[in-house]
Scaffold this active site. Structure first.
Site, short mmCIF file in Angstrom:
data_model
loop_
_atom_site.label_atom_id
_atom_site.label_comp_id
_atom_site.label_asym_id
_atom_site.label_seq_id
_atom_site.Cartn_x
_atom_site.Cartn_y
_atom_site.Cartn_z
N GLU A 35 64.17 3.71 52.26
CA GLU A 35 64.50 4.08 53.64
C GLU A 35 66.02 4.13 53.81
O GLU A 35 66.72 3.18 53.47
CB GLU A 35 63.86 3.07 54.62
CG GLU A 35 64.28 3.21 56.06
CD GLU A 35 64.10 4.61 56.67
OE1 GLU A 35 62.98 5.13 56.65
OE2 GLU A 35 65.10 5.18 57.15
N ALA A 119 67.30 8.70 49.44
CA ALA A 119 66.62 9.08 48.18
C ALA A 119 66.75 10.58 47.95
O ALA A 119 66.76 11.36 48.90
CB ALA A 119 65.15 8.71 48.27
N HIS A 444 32.52 -1.01 85.85
CA HIS A 444 32.99 -0.73 87.21
C HIS A 444 33.85 -1.89 87.69
O HIS A 444 33.50 -3.03 87.42
CB HIS A 444 31.78 -0.57 88.13
CG HIS A 444 32.16 -0.32 89.56
ND1 HIS A 444 32.67 0.89 89.97
CD2 HIS A 444 32.12 -1.13 90.65
CE1 HIS A 444 32.94 0.81 91.27
NE2 HIS A 444 32.61 -0.40 91.70
C1 LIG Z 1 61.93 10.19 72.08
C2 LIG Z 1 60.68 10.33 71.26
C3 LIG Z 1 59.48 9.86 71.76
C4 LIG Z 1 58.32 9.97 71.00
N1 LIG Z 1 57.16 9.49 71.53
C5 LIG Z 1 56.03 9.57 70.81
C6 LIG Z 1 54.81 9.02 71.31
O1 LIG Z 1 54.77 8.47 72.42
N2 LIG Z 1 53.71 9.08 70.53
C7 LIG Z 1 53.73 9.70 69.28
O2 LIG Z 1 52.70 9.74 68.62
N3 LIG Z 1 54.86 10.22 68.80
C8 LIG Z 1 56.01 10.17 69.52
N4 LIG Z 1 57.17 10.68 69.00
C9 LIG Z 1 57.10 11.34 67.67
C10 LIG Z 1 57.07 10.30 66.56
O3 LIG Z 1 58.23 9.52 66.63
C11 LIG Z 1 56.96 10.99 65.21
O4 LIG Z 1 55.83 11.83 65.20
C12 LIG Z 1 56.81 9.97 64.08
O5 LIG Z 1 57.89 9.09 64.05
C13 LIG Z 1 56.69 10.70 62.72
O6 LIG Z 1 56.58 9.76 61.70
P1 LIG Z 1 57.04 10.09 60.21
O7 LIG Z 1 56.66 8.89 59.40
O8 LIG Z 1 56.54 11.40 59.80
O9 LIG Z 1 58.64 10.25 60.27
P2 LIG Z 1 59.81 9.44 60.96
O10 LIG Z 1 59.32 8.45 61.94
O11 LIG Z 1 60.77 10.47 61.42
O12 LIG Z 1 60.43 8.61 59.76
C14 LIG Z 1 61.05 9.24 58.68
C15 LIG Z 1 61.97 8.22 58.02
O13 LIG Z 1 62.43 8.79 56.80
C16 LIG Z 1 63.77 8.37 56.60
N5 LIG Z 1 64.39 9.33 55.67
C17 LIG Z 1 64.57 10.65 55.82
N6 LIG Z 1 65.14 11.19 54.72
C18 LIG Z 1 65.31 10.17 53.84
C19 LIG Z 1 65.82 10.09 52.53
N7 LIG Z 1 66.29 11.17 51.87
N8 LIG Z 1 65.85 8.88 51.93
C20 LIG Z 1 65.38 7.78 52.56
N9 LIG Z 1 64.88 7.80 53.80
C21 LIG Z 1 64.83 8.98 54.43
C22 LIG Z 1 64.37 8.40 57.99
O14 LIG Z 1 65.51 7.57 58.07
C23 LIG Z 1 63.21 7.89 58.83
O15 LIG Z 1 63.27 6.49 59.03
C24 LIG Z 1 58.36 10.57 69.71
C25 LIG Z 1 59.58 11.03 69.20
C26 LIG Z 1 60.72 10.92 69.96
C27 LIG Z 1 62.01 11.41 69.37
#
Ligand SMILES: Cc1cc2nc3c(=O)[nH]c(=O)nc-3n(C[C@H](O)[C@H](O)[C@H](O)COP(=O)(O)OP(=O)(O)OC[C@H]3O[C@@H](n4cnc5c(N)ncnc54)[C@H](O)[C@@H]3O)c2cc1C
Length: 465
Positions: A35, A119, A444
């Site tokens: 991460e 990564a 209810h």
């Molecule tokens: C303001 C906001 C509100 C939201 N509210 C909701 C909600 O209420 N409900 C909901 O379901 N979704 C919500 N979402 C969407 C939700 O956050 C995403 O769908 C979810 O986080 C996706 O998960 P993920 O594991 O695919 O990626 P992410 O959560 O984006 O995590 C990806 C991780 O990979 C890491 N990373 C990237 N590239 C590299 C690399 N090369 N090397 C190492 N690490 C790396 C990043 O640092 C990050 O920590 C919201 C998003 C935002 C911005």
């Protein structure tokens, strides 16, 4: 630094990546997760969780302000409501930090090794990570790409200064006097509503003819009404063109093609999110793409053997619970279980005021898919529990096949309806028919009775309307 080899390496510890790692650890798979920032990802650090904390604080403040203005029939009065926004943000940060520690603890308990750093693929089995103490090489039999998504930037409105993304909007030092939100999707409206409740004069600028364009007008009408009640100006068919030279106004093109400006202390740009497909070496391994997303099959396999992808980097809906479900599935596939993506329902919730929840097909989508439909809509105005919590605005709507009454979709708009999402998703996942919902005794007084009544309505014999 000594090279590491493992059976499973996950890039990104968002909800997709960390759930995949925890499940893999439970299955005794030797797992490493890399991460670049903090475990928890967008969702936990700058997305779902902090936004809901801010929304809650804004709701509480607006309630008190409402009492102070004697705008309540409840007989409650208070005087002089105030908010210490620094403390609000500190409280929100405390929740994020607790959950961040919690996820790190769960990974540790599952014997997952966490490597902090960025990564990059060297080849399909080798990753190099830039850590604070040098380069770490990791060899893995299986690699999961879970790099998530990032806010989309409007070329004429680059992030920086007074132009902010949702990330900065969740950590402002003060409540902006004038906030312009560019993009009337769920993220913009959730945050815009929260700031309006905290005292900002909010204007929403949307290029499409309506806010929340993916939902039908029946579902979004209560949100538009509430925004109006909160004094939020919603401008549709309007294009954001850039910032004024002084950085104190958003320049727009109005619906009739005229240039105008809206004074703003902050301009929050929420025009969507894009998959993170750069920075991790996509060019080294050349995966098949699906538009801007990494292409996957029903087991989340990419076009390269042993390389999987999950979560926002793989497509819509970009939601945390989809990423988690994919992560869990991939861990089990790597453990040798026979799993594939056979989900029928992924609920989508807008934590607007009131909230929207949608699962499966809307009436129009069902008709477009060739179904003859029966629709049952039950208004919360006829629900006792909704009345006792001043939540009479909104309804539950059930869409079913006219012939066999199989439920095709369920939508609701109303106060707190996010908590009905589980019942709705379960009904779809289990292939419920209208009679199954109508025949289930619902407690209810609860809002969930609206779900039963909507099914009864579709069958032609609702009891409370
Ligand atoms: C303001 C906001 C509100 C939201 N509210 C909701 C909600 O209420 N409900 C909901 O379901 N979704 C919500 N979402 C969407 C939700 O956050 C995403 O769908 C979810 O986080 C996706 O998960 P993920 O594991 O695919 O990626 P992410 O959560 O984006 O995590 C990806 C991780 O990979 C890491 N990373 C990237 N590239 C590299 C690399 N090369 N090397 C190492 N690490 C790396 C990043 O640092 C990050 O920590 C919201 C998003 C935002 C911005």
């Amino acid at each position: 630094m000594k090279d590491i080899s493992c059976k499973l390496l996950i890039i990104g510890a968002g909800p997709g990546g960390y759930i995949c790692a925890i499940r893999a650890g439970q299955l005794n798979i030797d797992t490493v997760i890399v991460e670049a920032a903090k475990v928890g990802g967008t969702c936990l650090m700058v997305g779902c969780i902090p936004s809901k904390a801010l929304i809650h604080a804004a709701d509480e403040f607006t309630k008190v302000a409402h009492f102070a203005a004697k705008q309540t029939p409840l007989g409650i009065s208070v005087s002089d409501p105030a908010i210490d926004f620094t403390q609000t943000i500190a409280w929100k940060d405390g929740i994020v930090s607790r959950l961040n520690n919690g996820v790190a603890g769960l990974l540790k308990k599952a014997n997952v090794k966490i490597v902090t750093g960025r990564a990059k693929f060297r080849d399909g089995k080798t990753i190099e990570v830039e850590t604070l103490t040098g380069q770490q090489i990791i060899q893995a039999e299986n690699i999961v790409i879970a790099t998530g998504s990032a806010p989309v930037e409007v070329p004429s409105l680059p992030f920086g200064g007074n132009v902010i993304s949702s990330t900065e909007a969740l950590s402002l030092e003060t409540v902006p006097e004038k906030l312009v939100v560019v993009g009337g999707g769920y993220i913009g409206l959730e945050l815009g509503t929260a700031y309006a409740k905290l005292g900002s004069k909010v204007t929403v600028v949307e290029a499409q003819p309506k806010i929340l364009p993916q939902y039908d007008a029946e579902l979004t009408r209560p949100i538009a009404k509430k925004l109006n009640g909160l004094g939020v100006t919603v401008l549709t068919n309007v294009k954001a063109k850039g910032m004024s030279a002084q950085g104190d106004a958003l320049l727009i093109e109005t619906a009739d093609g005229k240039d105008d400006r809206i004074a703003a202390d902050k301009v929050l740009v929420t025009v969507g999110r894009k998959p993170v497909t750069t920075g991790w070496g996509l060019e080294e391994i050349v995966l098949d793409m699906d538009g801007k997303f990494v292409r996957i099959d029903d087991k989340c396999r990419t076009s390269m053997r042993g390389v999987y992808a999950i979560g926002d980097v793989t497509g819509e809906p970009m939601l945390a619970h989809r990423a988690m479900a994919q992560g869990e599935m991939v861990a089990e596939i790597i453990a040798g279980h026979n799993r594939s993506w056979d989900k029928r329902a992924i609920a989508a919730v807008c934590f607007t005021d009131p909230e929207i929840v949608a699962v499966g097909l809307s009436p129009d989508e069902a008709k477009q898919a060739g179904h003859e439909v029966k629709i049952g809509l039950f208004p919360f105005a006829a629900n006792g529990r909704a009345m006792t919590q001043e939540g009479e605005e909104g309804f539950v709507r059930v869409v079913a096949a006219a012939g066999n009454h199989l439920v095709l979709g369920i939508q609701a708009v109303g106060t707190g309806v996010s908590e009905l999402s589980a019942a709705f998703a379960l009904a779809l996942e289990m292939g419920a028919r209208l009679e199954d919902i109508a025949g289930t005794i619902h407690a209810h007084p609860t809002q969930s009775e609206g779900f039963q009544e909507a099914a009864l309505k579709a069958l032609g014999h609702a009891l409370h309307i």
